[in-house]
Motif scaffolding. Structure first.
Motif, PDB file in Angstrom:
ATOM      1  N   ASN A  12      32.074  -3.335   0.363  1.00 55.20           N
ATOM      2  CA  ASN A  12      33.499  -3.240   0.006  1.00 55.20           C
ATOM      3  C   ASN A  12      33.680  -2.572  -1.346  1.00 55.20           C
ATOM      4  O   ASN A  12      34.620  -1.779  -1.539  1.00 55.20           O
ATOM      5  CB  ASN A  12      34.129  -4.641  -0.019  1.00 55.20           C
ATOM      6  N   TRP A  13      32.798  -2.877  -2.282  1.00 55.04           N
ATOM      7  CA  TRP A  13      32.879  -2.268  -3.613  1.00 55.04           C
ATOM      8  C   TRP A  13      32.641  -0.766  -3.518  1.00 55.04           C
ATOM      9  O   TRP A  13      33.338   0.021  -4.150  1.00 55.04           O
ATOM     10  CB  TRP A  13      31.838  -2.911  -4.542  1.00 55.04           C
ATOM     11  N   ASN A  14      31.626  -0.407  -2.693  1.00 55.39           N
ATOM     12  CA  ASN A  14      31.336   1.024  -2.504  1.00 55.39           C
ATOM     13  C   ASN A  14      32.511   1.751  -1.876  1.00 55.39           C
ATOM     14  O   ASN A  14      32.858   2.873  -2.273  1.00 55.39           O
ATOM     15  CB  ASN A  14      30.095   1.202  -1.627  1.00 55.39           C
ATOM     16  N   GLU A  15      33.136   1.118  -0.862  1.00 55.49           N
ATOM     17  CA  GLU A  15      34.291   1.733  -0.206  1.00 55.49           C
ATOM     18  C   GLU A  15      35.453   1.864  -1.179  1.00 55.49           C
ATOM     19  O   GLU A  15      36.169   2.871  -1.177  1.00 55.49           O
ATOM     20  CB  GLU A  15      34.715   0.895   1.009  1.00 55.49           C
ATOM     21  N   ALA A  16      35.631   0.821  -2.013  1.00 55.37           N
ATOM     22  CA  ALA A  16      36.705   0.858  -3.004  1.00 55.37           C
ATOM     23  C   ALA A  16      36.475   1.986  -4.010  1.00 55.37           C
ATOM     24  O   ALA A  16      37.418   2.679  -4.413  1.00 55.37           O
ATOM     25  CB  ALA A  16      36.804  -0.483  -3.732  1.00 55.37           C
ATOM     26  N   GLN A  17      35.205   2.179  -4.387  1.00 54.33           N
ATOM     27  CA  GLN A  17      34.874   3.260  -5.316  1.00 54.33           C
ATOM     28  C   GLN A  17      35.133   4.623  -4.690  1.00 54.33           C
ATOM     29  O   GLN A  17      35.636   5.537  -5.348  1.00 54.33           O
ATOM     30  CB  GLN A  17      33.405   3.159  -5.750  1.00 54.33           C
ATOM     31  N   LYS A  18      34.779   4.751  -3.393  1.00 54.16           N
ATOM     32  CA  LYS A  18      35.028   6.009  -2.683  1.00 54.16           C
ATOM     33  C   LYS A  18      36.523   6.314  -2.619  1.00 54.16           C
ATOM     34  O   LYS A  18      36.952   7.452  -2.841  1.00 54.16           O
ATOM     35  CB  LYS A  18      34.454   5.938  -1.269  1.00 54.16           C
ATOM     36  N   GLU A  19      37.327   5.281  -2.301  1.00 51.33           N
ATOM     37  CA  GLU A  19      38.781   5.464  -2.234  1.00 51.33           C
ATOM     38  C   GLU A  19      39.351   5.779  -3.611  1.00 51.33           C
ATOM     39  O   GLU A  19      40.281   6.593  -3.742  1.00 51.33           O
ATOM     40  CB  GLU A  19      39.435   4.214  -1.656  1.00 51.33           C
ATOM     41  N   ALA A  22      41.400   9.073  -4.539  1.00 50.32           N
ATOM     42  CA  ALA A  22      42.722   9.006  -5.177  1.00 50.32           C
ATOM     43  C   ALA A  22      42.753   9.878  -6.425  1.00 50.32           C
ATOM     44  O   ALA A  22      43.733  10.596  -6.678  1.00 50.32           O
ATOM     45  CB  ALA A  22      43.062   7.560  -5.522  1.00 50.32           C
ATOM     46  N   ILE A  23      41.678   9.829  -7.219  1.00 50.09           N
ATOM     47  CA  ILE A  23      41.600  10.649  -8.431  1.00 50.09           C
ATOM     48  C   ILE A  23      41.640  12.132  -8.067  1.00 50.09           C
ATOM     49  O   ILE A  23      42.363  12.924  -8.691  1.00 50.09           O
ATOM     50  CB  ILE A  23      40.319  10.324  -9.222  1.00 50.09           C
ATOM     51  N   THR A  24      40.882  12.505  -7.024  1.00 53.77           N
ATOM     52  CA  THR A  24      40.845  13.897  -6.582  1.00 53.77           C
ATOM     53  C   THR A  24      42.224  14.369  -6.123  1.00 53.77           C
ATOM     54  O   THR A  24      42.666  15.480  -6.447  1.00 53.77           O
ATOM     55  CB  THR A  24      39.840  14.074  -5.429  1.00 53.77           C
ATOM     56  N   ILE A  25      42.916  13.503  -5.367  1.00 51.17           N
ATOM     57  CA  ILE A  25      44.261  13.840  -4.868  1.00 51.17           C
ATOM     58  C   ILE A  25      45.236  14.013  -6.020  1.00 51.17           C
ATOM     59  O   ILE A  25      45.993  14.992  -6.074  1.00 51.17           O
ATOM     60  CB  ILE A  25      44.758  12.757  -3.895  1.00 51.17           C
ATOM     61  N   LEU A  26      45.232  13.071  -6.953  1.00 50.81           N
ATOM     62  CA  LEU A  26      46.155  13.141  -8.084  1.00 50.81           C
ATOM     63  C   LEU A  26      45.869  14.363  -8.961  1.00 50.81           C
ATOM     64  O   LEU A  26      46.797  15.020  -9.439  1.00 50.81           O
ATOM     65  CB  LEU A  26      46.053  11.863  -8.924  1.00 50.81           C
ATOM     66  N   GLU A  27      44.597  14.686  -9.139  1.00 52.12           N
ATOM     67  CA  GLU A  27      44.255  15.867  -9.935  1.00 52.12           C
ATOM     68  C   GLU A  27      44.717  17.149  -9.236  1.00 52.12           C
ATOM     69  O   GLU A  27      45.164  18.095  -9.901  1.00 52.12           O
ATOM     70  CB  GLU A  27      42.740  15.902 -10.175  1.00 52.12           C
ATOM     71  N   ALA A  28      44.618  17.166  -7.898  1.00 46.05           N
ATOM     72  CA  ALA A  28      45.064  18.341  -7.146  1.00 46.05           C
ATOM     73  C   ALA A  28      46.581  18.499  -7.221  1.00 46.05           C
ATOM     74  O   ALA A  28      47.098  19.611  -7.397  1.00 46.05           O
ATOM     75  CB  ALA A  28      44.616  18.228  -5.693  1.00 46.05           C
ATOM     76  N   ILE A  29      47.309  17.385  -7.081  1.00 43.29           N
ATOM     77  CA  ILE A  29      48.769  17.423  -7.185  1.00 43.29           C
ATOM     78  C   ILE A  29      49.175  17.848  -8.598  1.00 43.29           C
ATOM     79  O   ILE A  29      50.084  18.669  -8.782  1.00 43.29           O
ATOM     80  CB  ILE A  29      49.376  16.042  -6.837  1.00 43.29           C
ATOM     81  N   ASN A  40      46.207  10.036   3.655  1.00 45.59           N
ATOM     82  CA  ASN A  40      45.649   9.436   2.435  1.00 45.59           C
ATOM     83  C   ASN A  40      46.711   8.987   1.433  1.00 45.59           C
ATOM     84  O   ASN A  40      46.387   8.709   0.277  1.00 45.59           O
ATOM     85  CB  ASN A  40      44.717  10.444   1.745  1.00 45.59           C
ATOM     86  N   SER A  41      47.959   8.927   1.879  1.00 48.23           N
ATOM     87  CA  SER A  41      49.028   8.572   0.931  1.00 48.23           C
ATOM     88  C   SER A  41      48.862   7.158   0.371  1.00 48.23           C
ATOM     89  O   SER A  41      49.309   6.872  -0.740  1.00 48.23           O
ATOM     90  CB  SER A  41      50.392   8.704   1.605  1.00 48.23           C
ATOM     91  N   ASP A  42      48.207   6.264   1.155  1.00 48.84           N
ATOM     92  CA  ASP A  42      48.038   4.886   0.692  1.00 48.84           C
ATOM     93  C   ASP A  42      47.000   4.764  -0.420  1.00 48.84           C
ATOM     94  O   ASP A  42      46.866   3.693  -1.035  1.00 48.84           O
ATOM     95  CB  ASP A  42      47.650   3.976   1.862  1.00 48.84           C
ATOM     96  N   LEU A  43      46.268   5.852  -0.692  1.00 45.69           N
ATOM     97  CA  LEU A  43      45.267   5.801  -1.756  1.00 45.69           C
ATOM     98  C   LEU A  43      45.906   5.760  -3.137  1.00 45.69           C
ATOM     99  O   LEU A  43      45.277   5.313  -4.096  1.00 45.69           O
ATOM    100  CB  LEU A  43      44.329   7.010  -1.649  1.00 45.69           C
ATOM    101  N   ILE A  44      47.143   6.243  -3.246  1.00 42.87           N
ATOM    102  CA  ILE A  44      47.861   6.152  -4.519  1.00 42.87           C
ATOM    103  C   ILE A  44      48.520   4.779  -4.571  1.00 42.87           C
ATOM    104  O   ILE A  44      49.560   4.541  -3.960  1.00 42.87           O
ATOM    105  CB  ILE A  44      48.911   7.268  -4.661  1.00 42.87           C
ATOM    106  N   THR A  45      47.878   3.871  -5.256  1.00 47.99           N
ATOM    107  CA  THR A  45      48.315   2.470  -5.255  1.00 47.99           C
ATOM    108  C   THR A  45      49.465   2.189  -6.223  1.00 47.99           C
ATOM    109  O   THR A  45      50.084   1.135  -6.143  1.00 47.99           O
ATOM    110  CB  THR A  45      47.130   1.546  -5.595  1.00 47.99           C
ATOM    111  N   ASN A  46      49.719   3.110  -7.127  1.00 50.19           N
ATOM    112  CA  ASN A  46      50.857   2.970  -8.044  1.00 50.19           C
ATOM    113  C   ASN A  46      52.118   3.358  -7.275  1.00 50.19           C
ATOM    114  O   ASN A  46      52.395   4.540  -7.068  1.00 50.19           O
ATOM    115  CB  ASN A  46      50.666   3.865  -9.270  1.00 50.19           C
ATOM    116  N   ASP A  47      52.873   2.355  -6.840  1.00 49.55           N
ATOM    117  CA  ASP A  47      54.033   2.595  -5.973  1.00 49.55           C
ATOM    118  C   ASP A  47      55.093   3.471  -6.630  1.00 49.55           C
ATOM    119  O   ASP A  47      55.697   4.331  -5.973  1.00 49.55           O
ATOM    120  CB  ASP A  47      54.661   1.260  -5.555  1.00 49.55           C
ATOM    121  N   THR A  48      55.333   3.256  -7.906  1.00 44.24           N
ATOM    122  CA  THR A  48      56.344   4.050  -8.617  1.00 44.24           C
ATOM    123  C   THR A  48      55.935   5.514  -8.680  1.00 44.24           C
ATOM    124  O   THR A  48      56.750   6.408  -8.432  1.00 44.24           O
ATOM    125  CB  THR A  48      56.549   3.502 -10.040  1.00 44.24           C
TER     126      THR A  48
END
Length: 230
Positions: free
Chosen positions: A32-39, A43-50, A127-135
């Motif tokens: 679970n920790w590994n999966e959380a790290q992958k997600e 998320a970091i990759t997605i936010l950096e691309a946006i 992958n929209s759920d990977l951005i956990t900051n709702d705001t």
């Protein structure tokens, strides 16, 4: 003696089971920790691309903004009573223009196109759920699903208005009866051009004022999120 051995065996078996369960729980926890790290990395990759797309948009806005400003201020030079919604710097060379530019009056500038590949990719890949900051996600989503299409719709309105003007005043565009700016006295033409340039001004306000501010704010939010995540 048999009962003694049986009791020891049962205790041993229970101990083995407990160890196996603990091992399974540890393995699941690590997985679970590994999966959380992958997600988290996704998320970091997605936010950096946006963020990269948005920075590109801000850079392009700086290039597109000046021609739109010149276009609007040219009309104000023609009709001083026209007041843009936003403060636009004057252009000294506009004062020297005495000839009517039919292209400027009846046509439109190049549309501004937003970079949406990173956001579109996030949505299409689920992958929209990977951005956990709702705001933050809400602000990004609103920008790409409301601001961007609204901007495109506004430009389509401009395109249609330009087409209508070119059709309605084809005789003026063809024969060019007005040589000097002061000769333009057709009240209907002046009214239609005023409406047309009000639309241009609204497009300018949405694109280069409001959306620029929204992009700057969202980039700031992304920077804060990335700093807290890494």
């Amino acid at each position: 003696m048999n009962q003694n051995k049986t009791g020891k065996y049962i205790k041993y078996a229970i101990g083995e089971i407990v160890l196996v369960v603990i091992g399974i729980l540890i393995a699941l926890s690590i997985n679970n920790w590994n999966e959380a790290q992958k997600e988290k990395l996704k998320a970091i990759t997605i936010l950096e691309a946006i963020r990269s797309d948005m920075l590109d948009d801000l850079e392009d806005m700086a290039r597109y903004k000046t021609p739109w400003e010149r276009h609007i201020m040219y009309f104000k030079r023609v009709f001083p009573s026209f007041n843009p919604n936003d403060e636009i710097p004057p252009f000294a060379d506009i004062d020297a223009m005495s000839q009517v530019s039919y292209k400027t009056l009846f046509n439109y500038m190049a549309p501004f196109r937003y970079s949406t590949s990173a956001f579109d990719g996030m949505i299409s890949n689920g992958n929209s759920d990977l951005i956990t900051n709702d705001t933050l996600f809400s602000n990004i989503q609103e920008f790409y699903t409301f601001n961007v299409p609204t901007n495109e719709n506004l430009f389509e309105i401009l395109r249609q208005q330009s087409s209508d003007l070119n059709y309605k005043y084809a005789h003026i565009i063809t024969y060019r009866p007005y040589k000097n700016i002061s000769d333009l006295t057709d009240e209907y033409l002046i009214a239609d051009l005023n409406i047309f340039f009000q639309s241009k001004n609204f497009y300018y306000s949405r694109t280069f004022v409001k959306n620029k501010k929204d992009l700057t704010d969202i980039i700031s939010q992304i920077d804060k999120e990335l700093k807290n995540t890494k």
